[in-house]
Design a protein around this motif. Sequence first.
Motif, PDB file in Angstrom:
ATOM      1  N   SER A   1       0.657  -1.181  -0.115  1.00 37.08           N
ATOM      2  CA  SER A   1       0.013   0.122   0.037  1.00 37.08           C
ATOM      3  C   SER A   1       0.812   1.281   0.085  1.00 37.08           C
ATOM      4  O   SER A   1       0.334   2.405  -0.168  1.00 37.08           O
ATOM      5  CB  SER A   1      -0.975   0.144   1.216  1.00 37.08           C
ATOM      6  OG  SER A   1      -0.496  -0.041   2.356  1.00 37.08           O
TER       7      SER A   1
ATOM      8  N   LYS B   1     -10.372  -5.832  -5.719  1.00 38.85           N
ATOM      9  CA  LYS B   1     -10.552  -4.581  -5.381  1.00 38.85           C
ATOM     10  C   LYS B   1      -9.566  -3.988  -4.432  1.00 38.85           C
ATOM     11  O   LYS B   1      -8.906  -2.982  -4.862  1.00 38.85           O
ATOM     12  CB  LYS B   1     -11.873  -4.134  -4.983  1.00 38.85           C
ATOM     13  CG  LYS B   1     -12.149  -2.503  -5.018  1.00 38.85           C
ATOM     14  CD  LYS B   1     -13.513  -2.120  -4.709  1.00 38.85           C
ATOM     15  CE  LYS B   1     -14.510  -2.333  -5.911  1.00 38.85           C
ATOM     16  NZ  LYS B   1     -15.717  -1.637  -5.700  1.00 38.85           N
TER      17      LYS B   1
ATOM     18  N   TRP C   1      -6.209  -3.972  -6.496  1.00 37.69           N
ATOM     19  CA  TRP C   1      -6.281  -2.854  -7.384  1.00 37.69           C
ATOM     20  C   TRP C   1      -5.950  -1.561  -6.585  1.00 37.69           C
ATOM     21  O   TRP C   1      -5.036  -0.881  -6.986  1.00 37.69           O
ATOM     22  CB  TRP C   1      -7.474  -2.634  -8.086  1.00 37.69           C
ATOM     23  CG  TRP C   1      -7.843  -3.497  -9.073  1.00 37.69           C
ATOM     24  CD1 TRP C   1      -7.591  -4.841  -9.199  1.00 37.69           C
ATOM     25  CD2 TRP C   1      -8.725  -3.113 -10.239  1.00 37.69           C
ATOM     26  NE1 TRP C   1      -8.135  -5.331 -10.431  1.00 37.69           N
ATOM     27  CE2 TRP C   1      -8.751  -4.454 -11.129  1.00 37.69           C
ATOM     28  CE3 TRP C   1      -9.601  -1.987 -10.753  1.00 37.69           C
ATOM     29  CZ2 TRP C   1      -9.555  -4.475 -12.223  1.00 37.69           C
ATOM     30  CZ3 TRP C   1     -10.212  -2.226 -11.868  1.00 37.69           C
ATOM     31  CH2 TRP C   1     -10.162  -3.178 -12.661  1.00 37.69           C
ATOM     32  N   LYS C   2      -6.637  -1.282  -5.466  1.00 35.15           N
ATOM     33  CA  LYS C   2      -6.200  -0.094  -4.719  1.00 35.15           C
ATOM     34  C   LYS C   2      -4.682  -0.099  -4.167  1.00 35.15           C
ATOM     35  O   LYS C   2      -4.094   0.909  -4.135  1.00 35.15           O
ATOM     36  CB  LYS C   2      -7.202   0.149  -3.480  1.00 35.15           C
ATOM     37  CG  LYS C   2      -8.638   0.291  -4.130  1.00 35.15           C
ATOM     38  CD  LYS C   2      -9.351   0.215  -2.964  1.00 35.15           C
ATOM     39  CE  LYS C   2     -11.161   0.458  -3.309  1.00 35.15           C
ATOM     40  NZ  LYS C   2     -11.887   0.757  -2.139  1.00 35.15           N
TER      41      LYS C   2
ATOM     42  N   PRO D   1      -2.468   3.280  -6.000  1.00 37.84           N
ATOM     43  CA  PRO D   1      -3.033   3.998  -5.022  1.00 37.84           C
ATOM     44  C   PRO D   1      -3.637   5.312  -5.697  1.00 37.84           C
ATOM     45  O   PRO D   1      -4.252   6.039  -4.992  1.00 37.84           O
ATOM     46  CB  PRO D   1      -1.832   4.326  -4.058  1.00 37.84           C
ATOM     47  CG  PRO D   1      -0.690   4.019  -4.928  1.00 37.84           C
ATOM     48  CD  PRO D   1      -1.002   2.804  -5.712  1.00 37.84           C
TER      49      PRO D   1
ATOM     50  N   ALA E   1      -7.963   6.445  -9.906  1.00 36.65           N
ATOM     51  CA  ALA E   1      -9.370   6.553  -9.429  1.00 36.65           C
ATOM     52  C   ALA E   1     -10.368   5.841 -10.387  1.00 36.65           C
ATOM     53  O   ALA E   1     -11.091   6.565 -10.991  1.00 36.65           O
ATOM     54  CB  ALA E   1      -9.710   8.092  -9.433  1.00 36.65           C
TER      55      ALA E   1
END
Length: 366
Positions: A18, A242, A245-246, A250, A253
């Motif tokens: 992340s 999901k 993906w995030k 990061p 959008a």
Amino acid sequence: MLESTAVESIGGIMEHTSAGIVDRHRRLLLEAAALGVAAVPLGVVGTANAQPMVDAKAGVGVKDMAHRSFAPLKHVRAGTLEIAFAQDGPEAGPPVILLHGWPYDIYSYVDVAPLLASAGYRVIVPYLRGFGSTRFLSADALRNGQPAALADDVIQLMDALGIPKAVIAGYDWGGRSADIVAALWPERVKALVVASGYLIGSQQAAQTPLAPDAELQWWYQYYFATERGRAGYTRFRHDFAKLIWKLASPKWAFDDATFDRSAAALENPDHVDIVIHNYRWRLGLAEGEAKYDEPEAKLARFPSITVPTITLEGDANGAPHPLPESYAKRFTGKYEHRLLSGGIGHNPPQEHPQAFAQAVIDADHL
């Protein structure tokens, strides 16, 4: 997502997180170097034109292009599979094969394909085994996710379509397959485009542990090593995808419609088996198929890639990844590296289709 385990650090690639923390990336690189990864001096990444900057803010934005679709899919029997694929461009055009990753699908290329088609290419975008409407021909076939099997699917697809040679491009799982095809069957690859560089690894390399903070980035591979992980991924695969993906992109959008369109591909009946086998095989926790022993042995020696190549990296890739100079010497033919700026993450073709399409065209003319 990108192939996890120590295999990636040794082969020149590391998994997602992340936070793209530079110090951690460099620490992982140092560990990889200690385990035998070749390094090259800063700034040496191939040709004199290496590392041009492509501004992601230029041209059409992702949201302007996000809801296009493909023409009805085609299907062909290829090896052990019936492969579903999208096609665009003239049938007689020079072929380009675009390979998606996990947990993504062919829609990573929905905006790349028309750009290449308009340049005269025949664009082929297959669903990987375990994704979309690609199916095994036999109910008894091993749902094998090992790297050599996924790469062999590309060769089988080319043979089935009568394509002797193609430009091949990919990222994540697709990038690894593209690298493997170029390394083992260079006569079939006119040029190569791959995000995050050299993705080839081995089971043996995966046995070497990294520091705890490095291992933490690959939490999901250990999760998948358990039956709880299999059950969790089966039940929550859309939420899981999901999250990936995030973490991996990061600053991307993407909207719910964009995600849901791709998440549908994860409902393939073989998807969970392929994903679980892929990650367990790389940790040495699952057997592969004997017919892939020889190619995997060749890959374990980290072969050079001799075909003309452009590698790409997003400046906001949430996946820990090596600096380009750590893998540049793996590419011994004509070579360039390009940094995509402006918040591009782990899925460059979908996040900046113009830059990806341009890389394919340029690699074809190296």
